[in-house]
Design a protein around this motif. Structure first.
Motif, PDB file in Angstrom:
ATOM      1  N   LYS A  64       0.535  -1.318   0.090  1.00 12.13           N
ATOM      2  CA  LYS A  64       0.209  -0.046  -0.438  1.00 12.13           C
ATOM      3  C   LYS A  64       0.455   1.444   0.185  1.00 12.13           C
ATOM      4  CE  LYS A  64      -3.760  -2.133   2.326  1.00 12.13           C
ATOM      5  NZ  LYS A  64      -4.620  -2.171   0.650  1.00 12.13           N
ATOM      6  N   GLN A  65       1.593   1.550  -0.724  1.00 14.26           N
ATOM      7  CA  GLN A  65       3.052   2.392  -0.107  1.00 14.26           C
ATOM      8  C   GLN A  65       2.863   3.537  -1.633  1.00 14.26           C
ATOM      9  OE1 GLN A  65       4.039  -0.948  -0.922  1.00 14.26           O
ATOM     10  NE2 GLN A  65       5.284  -2.244   0.417  1.00 14.26           N
ATOM     11  N   ARG A  66       2.649   4.518  -1.420  1.00 10.72           N
ATOM     12  CA  ARG A  66       2.158   5.808  -2.407  1.00 10.72           C
ATOM     13  C   ARG A  66       4.622   5.650  -3.231  1.00 10.72           C
ATOM     14  NH1 ARG A  66       0.146  11.078   0.355  1.00 10.72           N
ATOM     15  NH2 ARG A  66      -2.511   9.997   0.874  1.00 10.72           N
ATOM     16  N   ARG A  67       3.672   5.247  -4.138  1.00 13.93           N
ATOM     17  CA  ARG A  67       4.998   4.467  -5.352  1.00 13.93           C
ATOM     18  C   ARG A  67       5.860   6.306  -5.960  1.00 13.93           C
ATOM     19  NH1 ARG A  67       4.180  -0.505  -8.325  1.00 13.93           N
ATOM     20  NH2 ARG A  67       6.373   0.284  -8.603  1.00 13.93           N
ATOM     21  N   LYS A  68       4.584   7.394  -5.727  1.00 15.74           N
ATOM     22  CA  LYS A  68       5.321   8.035  -6.364  1.00 15.74           C
ATOM     23  C   LYS A  68       4.692   9.448  -5.415  1.00 15.74           C
ATOM     24  CE  LYS A  68       2.578   6.444 -11.028  1.00 15.74           C
ATOM     25  NZ  LYS A  68       1.823   7.114 -12.013  1.00 15.74           N
ATOM     26  N   PRO A  69       5.669  10.294  -6.133  1.00 16.99           N
ATOM     27  CA  PRO A  69       5.525  11.759  -5.264  1.00 16.99           C
ATOM     28  C   PRO A  69       4.166  12.081  -5.477  1.00 16.99           C
ATOM     29  CG  PRO A  69       6.859  12.295  -7.358  1.00 16.99           C
ATOM     30  CD  PRO A  69       6.642  10.657  -6.881  1.00 16.99           C
ATOM     31  N   TRP A 310       8.378   5.331  -2.266  1.00 14.43           N
ATOM     32  CA  TRP A 310       8.827   6.306  -2.981  1.00 14.43           C
ATOM     33  C   TRP A 310       9.865   7.416  -2.228  1.00 14.43           C
ATOM     34  CZ3 TRP A 310       9.247  12.440  -2.740  1.00 14.43           C
ATOM     35  CH2 TRP A 310       9.942  12.667  -3.619  1.00 14.43           C
ATOM     36  N   SER A 311       9.704   7.266  -1.090  1.00 17.60           N
ATOM     37  CA  SER A 311      10.294   8.260  -0.283  1.00 17.60           C
ATOM     38  C   SER A 311      11.706   7.423   0.609  1.00 17.60           C
ATOM     39  CB  SER A 311       9.504   8.479   0.598  1.00 17.60           C
ATOM     40  OG  SER A 311       8.575   8.567   1.491  1.00 17.60           O
ATOM     41  N   GLU A 312      10.537   6.159   1.156  1.00 16.59           N
ATOM     42  CA  GLU A 312      11.040   4.847   1.715  1.00 16.59           C
ATOM     43  C   GLU A 312      13.159   5.224   1.619  1.00 16.59           C
ATOM     44  OE1 GLU A 312       9.245   1.281   2.504  1.00 16.59           O
ATOM     45  OE2 GLU A 312      11.570   0.467   1.717  1.00 16.59           O
ATOM     46  N   PRO A 344      23.290  20.810   5.561  1.00 12.49           N
ATOM     47  CA  PRO A 344      22.966  19.383   6.193  1.00 12.49           C
ATOM     48  C   PRO A 344      21.785  18.981   5.049  1.00 12.49           C
ATOM     49  CG  PRO A 344      22.635  22.154   6.292  1.00 12.49           C
ATOM     50  CD  PRO A 344      23.010  22.156   5.615  1.00 12.49           C
ATOM     51  N   VAL A 345      21.283  17.377   6.276  1.00 14.18           N
ATOM     52  CA  VAL A 345      20.168  16.705   5.056  1.00 14.18           C
ATOM     53  C   VAL A 345      18.596  17.441   6.310  1.00 14.18           C
ATOM     54  CG1 VAL A 345      18.661  14.359   5.784  1.00 14.18           C
ATOM     55  CG2 VAL A 345      21.266  14.741   4.689  1.00 14.18           C
ATOM     56  N   ASP A 346      17.820  17.904   4.949  1.00  9.92           N
ATOM     57  CA  ASP A 346      17.051  18.244   5.444  1.00  9.92           C
ATOM     58  C   ASP A 346      15.448  17.644   5.739  1.00  9.92           C
ATOM     59  OD1 ASP A 346      16.814  18.631   3.212  1.00  9.92           O
ATOM     60  OD2 ASP A 346      16.638  20.869   2.597  1.00  9.92           O
ATOM     61  N   GLY A 347      15.448  16.910   4.899  1.00 10.88           N
ATOM     62  CA  GLY A 347      14.469  16.060   4.305  1.00 10.88           C
ATOM     63  C   GLY A 347      13.339  16.634   3.451  1.00 10.88           C
ATOM     64  N   TRP A 348      13.508  17.255   2.564  1.00 11.86           N
ATOM     65  CA  TRP A 348      13.217  17.955   1.539  1.00 11.86           C
ATOM     66  C   TRP A 348      12.115  16.939   0.658  1.00 11.86           C
ATOM     67  CZ3 TRP A 348      13.358  15.592  -2.843  1.00 11.86           C
ATOM     68  CH2 TRP A 348      14.477  14.720  -3.603  1.00 11.86           C
ATOM     69  N   TRP A 349      12.290  15.870   0.553  1.00 10.44           N
ATOM     70  CA  TRP A 349      11.458  15.023  -0.238  1.00 10.44           C
ATOM     71  C   TRP A 349      10.204  14.381   1.229  1.00 10.44           C
ATOM     72  CZ3 TRP A 349      16.095  13.538   2.477  1.00 10.44           C
ATOM     73  CH2 TRP A 349      15.909  12.983   3.406  1.00 10.44           C
ATOM     74  N   GLN A 350       9.678  14.972   1.920  1.00 14.67           N
ATOM     75  CA  GLN A 350       9.374  13.850   3.091  1.00 14.67           C
ATOM     76  C   GLN A 350       7.646  14.737   2.781  1.00 14.67           C
ATOM     77  OE1 GLN A 350      11.316  14.258   6.750  1.00 14.67           O
ATOM     78  NE2 GLN A 350      11.798  12.615   6.556  1.00 14.67           N
ATOM     79  N   PRO A 351       7.709  15.933   2.928  1.00 15.09           N
ATOM     80  CA  PRO A 351       6.544  16.619   2.272  1.00 15.09           C
ATOM     81  C   PRO A 351       5.612  16.430   0.955  1.00 15.09           C
ATOM     82  CG  PRO A 351       8.099  18.130   3.217  1.00 15.09           C
ATOM     83  CD  PRO A 351       9.209  16.677   2.921  1.00 15.09           C
ATOM     84  N   LEU A 352       6.776  15.586   0.263  1.00 20.45           N
ATOM     85  CA  LEU A 352       6.375  14.997  -1.307  1.00 20.45           C
ATOM     86  C   LEU A 352       5.716  14.351  -0.782  1.00 20.45           C
ATOM     87  CD1 LEU A 352       8.689  17.922  -1.722  1.00 20.45           C
ATOM     88  CD2 LEU A 352       8.949  16.400  -4.111  1.00 20.45           C
ATOM     89  N   ALA A 353       6.100  12.824  -0.079  1.00 22.22           N
ATOM     90  CA  ALA A 353       5.656  11.464  -0.352  1.00 22.22           C
ATOM     91  C   ALA A 353       3.737  11.293   0.200  1.00 22.22           C
ATOM     92  CB  ALA A 353       6.211  10.792   0.961  1.00 22.22           C
TER      93      ALA A 353
END
Length: 353
Positions: A64-69, A310-312, A344-353
């Motif tokens: 049930k993963q979201r496989r696209k942003p 996608w974000s995993e 620094p790593v900022d987690g930019w991808w997380q709001p897209l998941a």
């Protein structure tokens, strides 16, 4: 039995994107490789390169993963027109990246096409555009290809680079046959077996082992797959290509490391094919085995090639890197990273998941 001329006629009817099998002097070199026997290349650490059909089906049914942003992937169109001091790496998406070292530029596994497929109308489609047009790339000194799968060796991109750039293509044994068919000049094709090296533009390139497989058409493993070491006067970079985890990472680190940066494939993993792709935790462990400095994850975000979210890959590699205190940068596509002072790593991808 099909005659040689008959075989040529059959090949001429197939899509050019399928490439060609090694023949002539190239086939002789292939047959003499320590990795080649019984008509195919083999990994140094045996494992299955064929997915478990039952496991794939279970993943597909239960996933049930979201496989696209869910939102557009942020792109950075930074200019790399002027060489700069130090070591810089620009990730363009998937496994495509630009390494700038000693004032030279090395392009890894470039794919600018809309799909990673032999066909323009079918196959995995990009989840974000290329951050810069292919024509906007600065002069390239070398192009590295890790193996001949469609998401790493792309007909349209290679033909464009052959016309617009003067750089040689460094490829594993046998892969030059594809480039020959695509009319890349023979003096711009450098084929290497594992642990062979070539000097290009003042840099030393070494094809190093990987645990994977190859094939574009109907035959598998007729061409070799590789990871790569790019060594300048004082700085070194390792690129994993596609690989599963194996004991060769430690040997590569001992012989060629330590590395200022590693570009490690972290996506498209699955329990159905555990031997041929790293999962994020394994990528971090391999980075440590290699004696890596800064880890930059690649092979994620651009094409949907497995059943994980996608974000995993980015979430898990960030978590694992923090757990073992490994230096990590997760750039946006097109973002240029100064290896000595990464953002620094900022987690930019997380709001897209």
């Amino acid at each position: 039995m099909v005659s040689r001329s008959g075989y040529g006629c059959v090949v001429s009817l197939l899509p050019a994107s399928l490439g060609a099998h090694p023949d002539g002097e190239r086939a002789t070199r292939v047959s003499q490789s320590a990795q080649y026997r019984d008509g195919a290349f083999h990994n140094s650490m045996p494992g299955s390169s064929r997915p478990s059909g039952g496991q794939v089906y279970r993943e597909w049914r239960s996933g049930k993963q979201r496989r696209k942003p869910q939102l557009p992937v942020p792109l950075v169109g930074e200019s790399t027109a002027t060489p700069v001091d130090g070591l810089h790496i620009t990730w363009y998406g998937h496994a495509s990246a630009l390494i700038e070292v000693d004032g030279r530029r090395v392009l890894l596994d470039p794919i600018w096409s809309e799909r990673c497929s032999p066909f323009s109308f079918a196959g995995p489609r990009r989840l974000h555009p290329p951050p810069v047009p292919l024509a906007a790339l600065p002069p390239i000194d070398a192009v590295i290809i890790s193996h001949d799968h469609y998401d790493h060796l792309d007909l349209r991109t290679i033909r464009t680079l052959a016309r617009s750039q003067q750089a040689p293509f460094l490829v594993p044994l046998g892969v030059g046959a594809h480039l020959d068919r695509w009319r890349v000049p023979s003096d711009r094709i450098v084929e290497l077996d594992w642990n062979e090296s070539a000097e290009v533009a003042g840099l030393r390139f070494t094809a190093t082992p990987a645990r994977h497989f190859s094939g574009r058409a109907f035959a598998r493993d007729r061409t070799l797959w590789s990871s790569w070491v790019i060594a300048g006067a004082t700085q070194r970079v390792y690129y994993s290509g596609d690989t599963g985890y194996f004991d060769g990472f430690g040997a590569i680190g001992a012989e060629h490391g330590p590395f200022d940066a590693t570009l490690m494939a972290v996506g498209a993993y699955s329990p159905a094919w555990p031997d041929i792709h790293l999962n994020p935790e394994q990528a971090v462990q391999a980075h440590l085995d290699l004696r890596g400095g800064l880890l930059i994850p690649v092979h994620w975000a651009t094409f949907n090639l497995a059943f994980h979210g996608w974000s995993e890959p980015a979430d898990l590699v960030w978590r694992e890197a923090k757990a073992v205190d490994a230096r990590l940068a997760v750039p946006r596509p097109g973002e240029r990273v100064q290896v000595a002072e990464p953002p620094p790593v900022d987690g930019w991808w997380q709001p897209l998941a």
